[in-house]
Design a protein around this motif. Structure first.
Motif, PDB file in Angstrom:
ATOM      1  N   TYR A 119      13.740 -14.109  15.531  1.00 18.14           N
ATOM      2  CA  TYR A 119      14.211 -12.750  15.231  1.00 18.14           C
ATOM      3  C   TYR A 119      13.792 -11.789  16.335  1.00 18.14           C
ATOM      4  O   TYR A 119      14.557 -10.892  16.726  1.00 18.14           O
ATOM      5  CB  TYR A 119      13.670 -12.261  13.893  1.00 18.14           C
ATOM      6  CG  TYR A 119      13.907 -10.771  13.705  1.00 18.14           C
ATOM      7  CD1 TYR A 119      15.146 -10.294  13.295  1.00 18.14           C
ATOM      8  CD2 TYR A 119      12.909  -9.842  14.009  1.00 18.14           C
ATOM      9  CE1 TYR A 119      15.386  -8.935  13.181  1.00 18.14           C
ATOM     10  CE2 TYR A 119      13.137  -8.480  13.895  1.00 18.14           C
ATOM     11  CZ  TYR A 119      14.380  -8.033  13.475  1.00 18.14           C
ATOM     12  OH  TYR A 119      14.624  -6.695  13.389  1.00 18.14           O
ATOM     13  N   LEU A 120      12.578 -11.930  16.838  1.00 18.73           N
ATOM     14  CA  LEU A 120      12.044 -10.972  17.806  1.00 18.73           C
ATOM     15  C   LEU A 120      12.660 -11.134  19.191  1.00 18.73           C
ATOM     16  O   LEU A 120      12.619 -10.196  20.000  1.00 18.73           O
ATOM     17  CB  LEU A 120      10.522 -11.139  17.894  1.00 18.73           C
ATOM     18  CG  LEU A 120       9.744 -10.775  16.611  1.00 18.73           C
ATOM     19  CD1 LEU A 120       8.283 -11.159  16.764  1.00 18.73           C
ATOM     20  CD2 LEU A 120       9.881  -9.291  16.304  1.00 18.73           C
ATOM     21  N   ARG A 175      14.934  -8.357  20.988  1.00 21.40           N
ATOM     22  CA  ARG A 175      14.945  -7.107  20.219  1.00 21.40           C
ATOM     23  C   ARG A 175      13.875  -6.144  20.745  1.00 21.40           C
ATOM     24  O   ARG A 175      12.943  -6.557  21.449  1.00 21.40           O
ATOM     25  CB  ARG A 175      14.721  -7.389  18.733  1.00 21.40           C
ATOM     26  CG  ARG A 175      15.868  -8.192  18.106  1.00 21.40           C
ATOM     27  CD  ARG A 175      15.614  -8.426  16.630  1.00 21.40           C
ATOM     28  NE  ARG A 175      16.665  -9.256  16.040  1.00 21.40           N
ATOM     29  CZ  ARG A 175      17.751  -8.790  15.452  1.00 21.40           C
ATOM     30  NH1 ARG A 175      17.938  -7.483  15.388  1.00 21.40           N
ATOM     31  NH2 ARG A 175      18.649  -9.611  14.943  1.00 21.40           N
ATOM     32  N   VAL A 210       7.825  -3.989  19.159  1.00 23.84           N
ATOM     33  CA  VAL A 210       7.200  -3.190  18.098  1.00 23.84           C
ATOM     34  C   VAL A 210       5.782  -2.854  18.535  1.00 23.84           C
ATOM     35  O   VAL A 210       4.882  -3.687  18.468  1.00 23.84           O
ATOM     36  CB  VAL A 210       7.197  -3.949  16.749  1.00 23.84           C
ATOM     37  CG1 VAL A 210       6.629  -3.046  15.648  1.00 23.84           C
ATOM     38  CG2 VAL A 210       8.587  -4.413  16.378  1.00 23.84           C
ATOM     39  N   GLN A 257      13.764   0.739  14.130  1.00 18.47           N
ATOM     40  CA  GLN A 257      14.799   0.138  14.966  1.00 18.47           C
ATOM     41  C   GLN A 257      15.080  -1.313  14.573  1.00 18.47           C
ATOM     42  O   GLN A 257      15.867  -1.986  15.244  1.00 18.47           O
ATOM     43  CB  GLN A 257      14.364   0.165  16.438  1.00 18.47           C
ATOM     44  CG  GLN A 257      13.991   1.547  16.966  1.00 18.47           C
ATOM     45  CD  GLN A 257      13.475   1.468  18.389  1.00 18.47           C
ATOM     46  OE1 GLN A 257      14.146   0.945  19.285  1.00 18.47           O
ATOM     47  NE2 GLN A 257      12.272   1.982  18.604  1.00 18.47           N
ATOM     48  N   HIS A 258      14.446  -1.778  13.494  1.00  9.75           N
ATOM     49  CA  HIS A 258      14.523  -3.197  13.151  1.00  9.75           C
ATOM     50  C   HIS A 258      15.075  -3.423  11.746  1.00  9.75           C
ATOM     51  O   HIS A 258      15.075  -2.512  10.905  1.00  9.75           O
ATOM     52  CB  HIS A 258      13.134  -3.828  13.259  1.00  9.75           C
ATOM     53  CG  HIS A 258      12.704  -4.058  14.671  1.00  9.75           C
ATOM     54  ND1 HIS A 258      12.883  -5.250  15.324  1.00  9.75           N
ATOM     55  CD2 HIS A 258      12.099  -3.223  15.562  1.00  9.75           C
ATOM     56  CE1 HIS A 258      12.413  -5.155  16.557  1.00  9.75           C
ATOM     57  NE2 HIS A 258      11.927  -3.931  16.723  1.00  9.75           N
ATOM     58  N   ASP A 259      15.525  -4.664  11.527  1.00 13.11           N
ATOM     59  CA  ASP A 259      15.924  -5.106  10.186  1.00 13.11           C
ATOM     60  C   ASP A 259      14.653  -5.383   9.389  1.00 13.11           C
ATOM     61  O   ASP A 259      13.830  -6.208   9.808  1.00 13.11           O
ATOM     62  CB  ASP A 259      16.770  -6.378  10.261  1.00 13.11           C
ATOM     63  CG  ASP A 259      18.107  -6.149  10.948  1.00 13.11           C
ATOM     64  OD1 ASP A 259      18.530  -4.982  11.028  1.00 13.11           O
ATOM     65  OD2 ASP A 259      18.716  -7.137  11.397  1.00 13.11           O
ATOM     66  N   CYS A 260      14.500  -4.702   8.267  1.00 14.85           N
ATOM     67  CA  CYS A 260      13.293  -4.855   7.452  1.00 14.85           C
ATOM     68  C   CYS A 260      13.638  -5.474   6.099  1.00 14.85           C
ATOM     69  O   CYS A 260      14.662  -5.145   5.492  1.00 14.85           O
ATOM     70  CB  CYS A 260      12.605  -3.498   7.250  1.00 14.85           C
ATOM     71  SG  CYS A 260      11.977  -2.784   8.794  1.00 14.85           S
ATOM     72  N   GLY A 283      14.546 -10.893   9.431  1.00 11.57           N
ATOM     73  CA  GLY A 283      13.993  -9.593   9.789  1.00 11.57           C
ATOM     74  C   GLY A 283      12.481  -9.573   9.679  1.00 11.57           C
ATOM     75  O   GLY A 283      11.822 -10.614   9.591  1.00 11.57           O
TER      76      GLY A 283
END
Length: 316
Positions: free
Chosen positions: A174-175, A178, A181, A189-192, A240
């Motif tokens: 996922y990271l 992207r 953080v 700014q991320h899918d949580c 996420g």
């Protein structure tokens, strides 16, 4: 009162507790049909309907509940008296029912089951797993397990875990590619992936320690669930970022399935406590479970302490 009334009243109490004729029949060593027949005869003798029966559930009627409220203390004393005989032969035995949230069950109860079985083979532990808070007395449990800040002041609490720490985690895939953080604000700014309390319907807050104070970030989740295992599984698939307790995903972090971001912003949380009513005399079987879960086998529950906070919803 006739002799058969006592046995049938005890059977009625077990059916009401189990909310099922079939489960009660297993506990009593009877067939469901024989148990149903006994209750019908009891209701005829008392000229009162005690249980409402449907194809899916069994529940006490209003009259049945009033009778149960009067019966429960007496039946409890009988059960405690019988199980207290185990003290005389120094061999705790019987069923201990504990309500716990899923994380405590996986982290602090299941790993100690082999020890309990080896040291106290006659003790049967029954776990009710529920991430929401319950009234352990009303629901027929001997004890519960929750975090320290969530215990009622009329309970005795025994610490069974170290302090917890929050962690934001994600799958490495996922990271990749992207935004990095570096601070809690970057989470926007991320899918949580979020966890929701079953009782209140509220989302679990994403809280962090920043500049020596606690701050929260109002993330807008792309996925929400009230099941912690589902949340962890979704995170490992790369869906996420998730906000969890680090201890919940320790094996995933060790294996590399998940990685932690923002480790310097982690928030400490109260440890888990096994709690039970202070007014209730501790049965030998219960004492055995306390000793095993707190890691003090063979010692008295020396570090018992009354809790001071009101019951709240659990952080699973």
């Amino acid at each position: 009162m006739k002799r058969e009334d006592i046995a049938d009243l005890m059977a009625f109490a077990i059916i009401a507790e189990e909310r099922s004729f079939s489960r009660a029949a297993v506990r009593l060593g009877l067939s469901s049909s024989a148990l149903s027949h006994a209750i019908r005869l009891l209701e005829q003798r008392l000229e009162t309907k005690l249980l409402n029966r449907t194809t899916r559930s069994v529940a006490p009627t209003a009259a049945g509940q009033r009778l149960l409220d009067r019966l429960s203390p007496a039946l409890g004393e009988i059960a405690e008296g019988v199980e207290a005989l185990a003290e005389e032969r120094d061999r705790p035995s019987g069923v201990v029912r504990i309500n716990t949230h899923r994380s405590a069950a996986l982290l602090h109860v299941l790993p100690k089951l082999p020890i309990l079985r080896k040291i106290y083979p006659d003790v049967h532990l029954e776990l009710g797993v529920d991430d929401a808070m319950v009234d352990i007395v009303a629901d027929g449990f001997d004890a519960g397990i929750r975090h320290g800040e969530q215990l009622a002041r009329d309970m005795v609490a025994v610490r069974i875990s170290p302090e917890y720490h929050t962690a934001v985690v994600a799958a490495p895939d996922y990271l990749t590619g992207r935004p990095e953080v570096r601070s809690p604000a970057d989470l926007l700014q991320h899918d949580c992936l979020a966890w929701r309390y079953r009782t209140s319907g509220a989302l679990l807050k994403w809280e962090f320690m920043q500049d020596h104070r606690k701050v929260s970030v109002d993330v807008e989740p792309v996925f929400t669930t009230d099941d912690m295992e589902v949340l962890i599984e979704a995170t490992t698939t790369g869906a996420g970022l998730a906000y969890l307790l680090k201890e919940q995903v320790a094996t995933h972090l060790a294996s590399g399935q998940l990685v932690e971001v923002l480790p310097g912003f982690s928030v400490p949380h109260e440890p888990c406590y096994l709690y039970y009513p202070s007014r209730r005399q501790m049965r030998p079987a219960m004492r055995a479970v306390v000793e095993v879960l707190k890691g003090g086998i063979g010692r008295a529950a020396a570090n018992e302490q009354p809790s001071t906070d009101a019951i709240a919803e659990s952080h699973s």
